[in-house]
Write a protein that holds these residues in place. Structure first.
Motif, PDB file in Angstrom:
ATOM      1  N   TYR A  85     -48.168 -50.044 128.147  1.00  0.00           N
ATOM      2  CA  TYR A  85     -49.136 -49.658 129.172  1.00  0.00           C
ATOM      3  C   TYR A  85     -49.763 -48.308 128.858  1.00  0.00           C
ATOM      4  CZ  TYR A  85     -47.359 -53.376 132.215  1.00  0.00           C
ATOM      5  OH  TYR A  85     -47.005 -54.583 132.746  1.00  0.00           O
ATOM      6  N   LEU A  86     -51.067 -48.227 128.997  1.00  0.00           N
ATOM      7  CA  LEU A  86     -51.810 -46.982 128.886  1.00  0.00           C
ATOM      8  C   LEU A  86     -52.004 -46.436 130.297  1.00  0.00           C
ATOM      9  CD1 LEU A  86     -53.437 -45.144 126.896  1.00  0.00           C
ATOM     10  CD2 LEU A  86     -55.424 -46.560 127.437  1.00  0.00           C
ATOM     11  N   ILE A  87     -51.694 -45.172 130.497  1.00  0.00           N
ATOM     12  CA  ILE A  87     -51.746 -44.568 131.825  1.00  0.00           C
ATOM     13  C   ILE A  87     -52.644 -43.338 131.777  1.00  0.00           C
ATOM     14  CG2 ILE A  87     -50.406 -43.513 133.680  1.00  0.00           C
ATOM     15  CD1 ILE A  87     -47.976 -45.074 132.690  1.00  0.00           C
ATOM     16  N   LEU A  88     -53.713 -43.361 132.574  1.00  0.00           N
ATOM     17  CA  LEU A  88     -54.624 -42.221 132.673  1.00  0.00           C
ATOM     18  C   LEU A  88     -54.416 -41.546 134.029  1.00  0.00           C
ATOM     19  CD1 LEU A  88     -55.881 -43.924 130.358  1.00  0.00           C
ATOM     20  CD2 LEU A  88     -58.129 -43.211 131.177  1.00  0.00           C
ATOM     21  N   PRO A  89     -53.780 -40.365 134.061  1.00  0.00           N
ATOM     22  CA  PRO A  89     -53.609 -39.655 135.326  1.00  0.00           C
ATOM     23  C   PRO A  89     -54.955 -39.187 135.864  1.00  0.00           C
ATOM     24  CG  PRO A  89     -52.132 -38.806 133.613  1.00  0.00           C
ATOM     25  CD  PRO A  89     -53.141 -39.666 132.936  1.00  0.00           C
ATOM     26  N   LEU A  90     -55.126 -39.273 137.176  1.00  0.00           N
ATOM     27  CA  LEU A  90     -56.389 -38.927 137.826  1.00  0.00           C
ATOM     28  C   LEU A  90     -56.140 -37.873 138.899  1.00  0.00           C
ATOM     29  CD1 LEU A  90     -57.668 -42.579 138.330  1.00  0.00           C
ATOM     30  CD2 LEU A  90     -58.396 -40.993 136.535  1.00  0.00           C
ATOM     31  N   ALA A  91     -56.953 -36.819 138.882  1.00  0.00           N
ATOM     32  CA  ALA A  91     -56.798 -35.731 139.845  1.00  0.00           C
ATOM     33  C   ALA A  91     -58.096 -35.493 140.597  1.00  0.00           C
ATOM     34  CB  ALA A  91     -56.365 -34.453 139.133  1.00  0.00           C
ATOM     35  N   GLN A  92     -57.960 -35.073 141.861  1.00  0.00           N
ATOM     36  CA  GLN A  92     -59.108 -34.707 142.678  1.00  0.00           C
ATOM     37  C   GLN A  92     -59.267 -33.199 142.618  1.00  0.00           C
ATOM     38  OE1 GLN A  92     -60.796 -37.279 144.927  1.00  0.00           O
ATOM     39  NE2 GLN A  92     -62.351 -35.739 144.505  1.00  0.00           N
ATOM     40  N   GLY A  93     -60.290 -32.729 141.932  1.00  0.00           N
ATOM     41  CA  GLY A  93     -60.491 -31.289 141.784  1.00  0.00           C
ATOM     42  C   GLY A  93     -59.355 -30.653 141.009  1.00  0.00           C
ATOM     43  N   ASP A  94     -58.840 -29.522 141.557  1.00  0.00           N
ATOM     44  CA  ASP A  94     -57.755 -28.795 140.890  1.00  0.00           C
ATOM     45  C   ASP A  94     -56.382 -29.230 141.375  1.00  0.00           C
ATOM     46  OD1 ASP A  94     -59.573 -27.281 139.410  1.00  0.00           O
ATOM     47  OD2 ASP A  94     -59.782 -25.793 141.010  1.00  0.00           O
TER      48      ASP A  94
END
Length: 270
Positions: free
Chosen positions: A54-63
């Motif tokens: 599995y490829l996992i791309l972490p996603l963040a809102q702003g900082d």
């Protein structure tokens, strides 16, 4: 296909293209197959990770800390491309460019989840240790192998070790001189297999994985590069060809509904 080496190569290659970019939109026509992708919109992609296949791309809102993850399973024929093509199933539009998810046979999966919430992904949730990490301990592997049934289906279950699929199971078992149907491994057999899994995975990662067939409907990278480990295959896909170790023709059978290659001279069922 693809397995850990191919997914790790994908992770390394797309990291410079996505890290620090904002997801403007994820476009596709199949919300049932690619659920909740709209939750990625407006979030920033952090350094891509990998867990098994599995490829996992972490996603963040702003900082803020990442609160979502874009999970990609490449399936049998999935991969990213720099240009849209006839088999593009999903488009990842970023603040600086785009990536196109190409998947001729449509087995790939893409979804957005809350960080670490893998309830909808039971294989990912129950996955065993990474083969190239310190957590892949010999003692635990040996204890589990002593109770296991046929070793190849056991490896493919992802529970004893993450990321091993059909190709690398055949290759590791050939190196360890263990028949794919062998059950209840001895300590010596388990130690050989443990070492072989590590060796095969490390070598395959270094060579960019395995590209099979014509490279169009099978694995290759977004930039057109092919893997190189297929040139090192000793067992997988070599039915009828001489074993590199003893010269006996490699046999092909079906085990656990998977095509399986082994040397009947070097890998004797005990």
């Amino acid at each position: 296909m693809p397995e850990l080496p191919e997914v790790e190569t994908t992770r390394r290659k797309i990291a410079p293209l996505v890290t620090g970019r904002t997801v403007l939109e994820i476009q596709h026509l199949n919300p049932e197959k690619y659920p909740d992708t709209e939750l990625a919109h407006g979030r920033t992609v952090l350094e891509p990770q990998r867990r098994g296949k599995y490829l996992i791309l972490p996603l963040a809102q702003g900082d803020a800390a990442p609160d979502r993850e874009l999970i990609v399973h490449l399936g049998m024929t999935g991969g990213f491309r720099l240009e849209e093509g006839p088999h593009t199933r999903l488009t990842l539009r970023l603040s600086d460019g785009a990536l196109y998810f190409n998947d001729p046979r449509r087995f790939g999966k893409v979804r957005v989840v809350r960080s670490g919430d893998y309830g909808a992904l039971p294989t990912l949730a129950a996955m065993g240790p990474e083969p190239l990490g310190e957590e892949f301990g010999l003692e635990e592997f040996t204890q589990a192998a002593a109770r296991a049934g046929a070793v190849k289906p056991w490896l493919l279950s992802q529970r004893p070790v993450a990321g091993v699929g059909n190709i690398y199971a055949d290759e590791a078992l050939w190196r360890a001189r263990i028949h794919p149907a062998q059950g209840r491994l001895s300590e010596e057999q388990a130690a050989r297999l443990h070492a072989a899994v590590r060796e095969v995975m490390q070598e395959a990662v270094e060579l960019g994985g395995s590209s099979l067939g014509n490279g169009v409907s099978n694995y290759r990278q977004h930039d057109g590069d092919w893997g190189g480990f297929q040139l090192q295959h000793a067992a997988y896909g070599r039915g009828g060809q001489p074993c590199p170790r003893c010269g006996t023709p490699i046999e092909k059978t079906v085990l656990g509904q998977r095509g399986t290659h082994f040397c009947p001279q070097c890998q004797v069922l005990e």
